[in-house]
Design a protein around this motif. Structure first.
Motif, PDB file in Angstrom:
ATOM      1  N   GLN A 119      76.652  -1.068  33.625  1.00 51.46           N
ATOM      2  CA  GLN A 119      76.209  -2.057  34.187  1.00 51.46           C
ATOM      3  C   GLN A 119      75.339  -2.685  35.196  1.00 51.46           C
ATOM      4  O   GLN A 119      75.592  -3.322  36.643  1.00 51.46           O
ATOM      5  N   GLY A 120      74.186  -2.283  35.045  1.00 52.53           N
ATOM      6  CA  GLY A 120      73.093  -2.463  36.415  1.00 52.53           C
ATOM      7  C   GLY A 120      71.607  -2.895  35.533  1.00 52.53           C
ATOM      8  O   GLY A 120      71.117  -2.771  34.316  1.00 52.53           O
ATOM      9  N   TYR A 121      70.600  -3.918  36.343  1.00 45.73           N
ATOM     10  CA  TYR A 121      69.665  -4.071  36.178  1.00 45.73           C
ATOM     11  C   TYR A 121      68.806  -3.251  35.626  1.00 45.73           C
ATOM     12  O   TYR A 121      68.454  -2.481  37.080  1.00 45.73           O
ATOM     13  N   TYR A 122      67.684  -2.568  34.936  1.00 40.27           N
ATOM     14  CA  TYR A 122      66.749  -2.062  35.111  1.00 40.27           C
ATOM     15  C   TYR A 122      64.771  -2.839  35.016  1.00 40.27           C
ATOM     16  O   TYR A 122      65.029  -3.506  34.279  1.00 40.27           O
ATOM     17  N   VAL A 123      64.069  -2.425  36.283  1.00 39.79           N
ATOM     18  CA  VAL A 123      62.938  -3.341  36.035  1.00 39.79           C
ATOM     19  C   VAL A 123      62.244  -1.892  35.905  1.00 39.79           C
ATOM     20  O   VAL A 123      62.062  -1.026  36.381  1.00 39.79           O
ATOM     21  N   TRP A 124      61.391  -2.209  34.672  1.00 37.50           N
ATOM     22  CA  TRP A 124      60.429  -1.311  34.451  1.00 37.50           C
ATOM     23  C   TRP A 124      58.208  -1.470  34.979  1.00 37.50           C
ATOM     24  O   TRP A 124      58.087  -3.050  34.375  1.00 37.50           O
ATOM     25  N   ARG A 125      58.116  -1.427  35.131  1.00 36.57           N
ATOM     26  CA  ARG A 125      56.227  -1.436  35.453  1.00 36.57           C
ATOM     27  C   ARG A 125      55.486  -1.024  35.058  1.00 36.57           C
ATOM     28  O   ARG A 125      55.505   0.590  34.931  1.00 36.57           O
ATOM     29  N   TYR A 126      54.947  -0.829  34.786  1.00 33.96           N
ATOM     30  CA  TYR A 126      53.434  -0.095  34.124  1.00 33.96           C
ATOM     31  C   TYR A 126      52.428  -0.326  34.822  1.00 33.96           C
ATOM     32  O   TYR A 126      51.337  -1.683  35.189  1.00 33.96           O
ATOM     33  N   THR A 127      51.281   0.529  35.054  1.00 33.66           N
ATOM     34  CA  THR A 127      49.906   0.717  35.367  1.00 33.66           C
ATOM     35  C   THR A 127      49.343   1.373  34.276  1.00 33.66           C
ATOM     36  O   THR A 127      49.141   1.754  34.392  1.00 33.66           O
ATOM     37  N   VAL A 128      48.390   0.490  33.589  1.00 31.89           N
ATOM     38  CA  VAL A 128      47.074   1.227  33.162  1.00 31.89           C
ATOM     39  C   VAL A 128      45.624   1.384  33.078  1.00 31.89           C
ATOM     40  O   VAL A 128      45.521   0.397  34.097  1.00 31.89           O
ATOM     41  N   ASP A 129      45.755   2.375  34.086  1.00 29.22           N
ATOM     42  CA  ASP A 129      44.286   2.964  34.481  1.00 29.22           C
ATOM     43  C   ASP A 129      42.998   2.763  33.030  1.00 29.22           C
ATOM     44  O   ASP A 129      43.013   3.025  31.935  1.00 29.22           O
ATOM     45  N   PRO A 130      41.772   2.290  33.743  1.00 27.97           N
ATOM     46  CA  PRO A 130      40.869   1.883  32.641  1.00 27.97           C
ATOM     47  C   PRO A 130      40.351   3.562  31.777  1.00 27.97           C
ATOM     48  O   PRO A 130      41.203   4.459  32.719  1.00 27.97           O
ATOM     49  N   GLU A 131      39.982   3.181  31.215  1.00 30.28           N
ATOM     50  CA  GLU A 131      39.283   4.661  29.976  1.00 30.28           C
ATOM     51  C   GLU A 131      38.401   5.156  30.914  1.00 30.28           C
ATOM     52  O   GLU A 131      37.665   5.267  31.693  1.00 30.28           O
ATOM     53  N   SER A 132      38.835   6.581  31.165  1.00 33.87           N
ATOM     54  CA  SER A 132      38.404   7.731  31.760  1.00 33.87           C
ATOM     55  C   SER A 132      38.342   8.518  29.788  1.00 33.87           C
ATOM     56  O   SER A 132      38.702   8.560  28.872  1.00 33.87           O
TER      57      SER A 132
END
Length: 149
Positions: free
Chosen positions: A93-106
């Motif tokens: 019954q609901g909408y879901y938003v997903w967000r990604y944050t990709v850090d630089p390579e370490s």
């Protein structure tokens, strides 16, 4: 003397006589208590239904969250920055938003392995305060595998 003796006798008979019936005040008090009890009992199913909806939204959010975690873990390392974008979908019954944050390579502490930190946040549109966040650490494989490039 008989008139005086008769008056006190009649009063004493009235006061000693047992009550026959229920007074109006007792009926009003009983009806009020009954109405109060029924009102509180009818509110109980509404609260239980609200709690069930809240639990269902939580379960859907968690299922969406783990679906996206599995997606990040199954992607090839070099594709993390290409395909991980903000998106949304309707589950239940609901909408879901997903967000990604990709850090630089370490580099790892040993200096041998390269890795990236991917921060995933899943937010239900109905209640943005109930977001779920995790940081996934993906390491680059030290060898080449034709099945997982």
């Amino acid at each position: 003397m008989s008139a005086r003796a008769g008056v006190p006798g009649r009063l004493s008979r009235r006061t000693q006589r047992a009550r026959a019936g229920v007074s109006l005040i007792e009926v009003v008090v009983a009806c009020s208590l009954l109405a109060l009890t029924f009102t509180s009992l009818t509110a109980l199913p509404a609260r239980l239904a609200q709690r069930n909806r809240s639990n269902a939204y939580g379960e859907q959010r968690t299922a969406t969250f783990f679906e996206q975690v599995n997606r990040v873990e199954s992607m090839p390392y070099d594709s993390l920055t290409l395909f991980l974008t903000t998106d949304s979908a309707k589950y239940g019954q609901g909408y879901y938003v997903w967000r990604y944050t990709v850090d630089p390579e370490s580099l790892s502490l040993s200096g041998r392995a390269r890795y990236r930190k991917v921060t995933l946040t899943v937010v239900p549109r109905l209640d943005s305060t109930r977001k779920q966040t995790a940081t996934i650490r993906r390491a680059k494989s030290p060898f080449s595998n034709p099945l997982n490039q």
